[in-house]
Write an enzyme that holds these catalytic residues in place. Structure first.
Site, mmCIF file in Angstrom:
data_model
loop_
_atom_site.group_PDB
_atom_site.id
_atom_site.type_symbol
_atom_site.label_atom_id
_atom_site.label_comp_id
_atom_site.label_asym_id
_atom_site.label_seq_id
_atom_site.Cartn_x
_atom_site.Cartn_y
_atom_site.Cartn_z
ATOM 1 C CE1 TYR A 127 2.435 -2.937 -4.226
ATOM 2 C CE2 TYR A 127 1.504 -2.647 -6.421
ATOM 3 C CZ TYR A 127 2.144 -2.118 -5.309
ATOM 4 O OH TYR A 127 2.485 -0.791 -5.291
ATOM 5 C CB SER A 131 -0.235 0.938 -6.207
ATOM 6 O OG SER A 131 0.319 0.623 -7.466
#
Length: 256
Positions: free
Chosen positions: A148, A135
């Site tokens: 995350y 990401s």
């Protein structure tokens, strides 16, 4: 593609980015195998795809799936280690340790286990491509999403190490870093972040869109196109790279 056999396994491949990857590889003539934890989503994939109901953080389940891949297919050309979850949205002092561990287990352990069991199949053939979904949070950080972001930074380091370790076996490893991707998963993130920041969903959406050069979210199909390229012979000299497919993030934490 110019490869004799084309077989791809995609974790979390029954919906979202993983489903788009499966469709893109299918269009290129690959045999497609998807794993997912959602039985309903698995039931909706094209009938000619192979499928496994697997928790990517469960070592025994992953070992069994790859043993079945070897038994049925006899090998594997491409692995897309795509499984991941958003994790909690909260200030770091409010993040529960169990939530932290669950996010890291899926996002990092899941990539490790997929690579651990795919690598022997690729070594046998002396070729292969591993495509890891990280990401842009793994490049810039992500306020209120510490588990995350930490896990997505970690998979980049793991993938770069794999590229160095496996290059001598003609196995490549690269990372795709999606930005904000249109779809149900991002909608859930927008709603949670809006609640945390005291903003509306539309304000958060516009903040992310305006933080890119292209001024928009990306589509899952655009992530899938990059995965197909990295899995193909067209990318045979591309390894150890981290490629953002995000519309060019210029402000990773836009304020509205």
């Amino acid at each position: 593609m110019s490869v004799a056999k084309k077989r791809v396994l995609i974790t979390a491949g029954a919906s979202g980015i993983g489903r788009a990857m499966g469709e893109a590889f299918d269009m290129e003539g690959f045999d497609v195998w998807v794993s997912d934890l959602d039985p309903e989503a698995l039931s909706s994939v094209p009938p000619h795809w192979r499928r496994s109901h697997v928790d990517v953080a469960n070592e025994d389940a992953m070992a069994a799936m790859f043993a079945e891949v070897e038994r049925v297919w006899g090998g594997l050309e491409v692995l897309c280690a795509n499984a991941g979850i958003a994790g909690p949205t909260a200030p770091v002092e409010e993040v529960a340790l169990d939530d932290w561990r669950n996010c890291v287990a899926i996002n990092l352990d899941g990539v490790f286990l997929a690579a651990k069991f795919a690598t022997p199949l690729m070594k046998q053939a002396h070729k292969g491509s591993i495509v890891v979904t990280s990401s842009t949070a793994g490049q810039y950080g992500y306020p209120y999403r510490s588990p995350y972001a930490a896990s997505k930074w970690a998979v980049i380091g793991f993938a770069k190490t794999l590229a160095m370790e496996l290059g001598g076996f003609n196995i490549r490893c690269n990372v795709i870093c999606p930005g904000s991707v249109e779809g149900p998963r991002m909608e859930r993130v927008l709603e949670r972040e809006a609640a945390t920041k005291g903003m509306t969903r539309d304000e958060v959406y516009q903040g992310y869109a305006s933080g890119t050069s292209l001024g928009r979210f990306v589509q899952a199909s655009e992530i899938a196109d990059m995965a197909v390229f990295l899995g193909s012979d067209a990318a045979k000299a591309v390894s150890g790279q981290v490629i953002a497919v995000d519309g060019h993030t210029v402000n990773p934490d836009p304020k509205v």
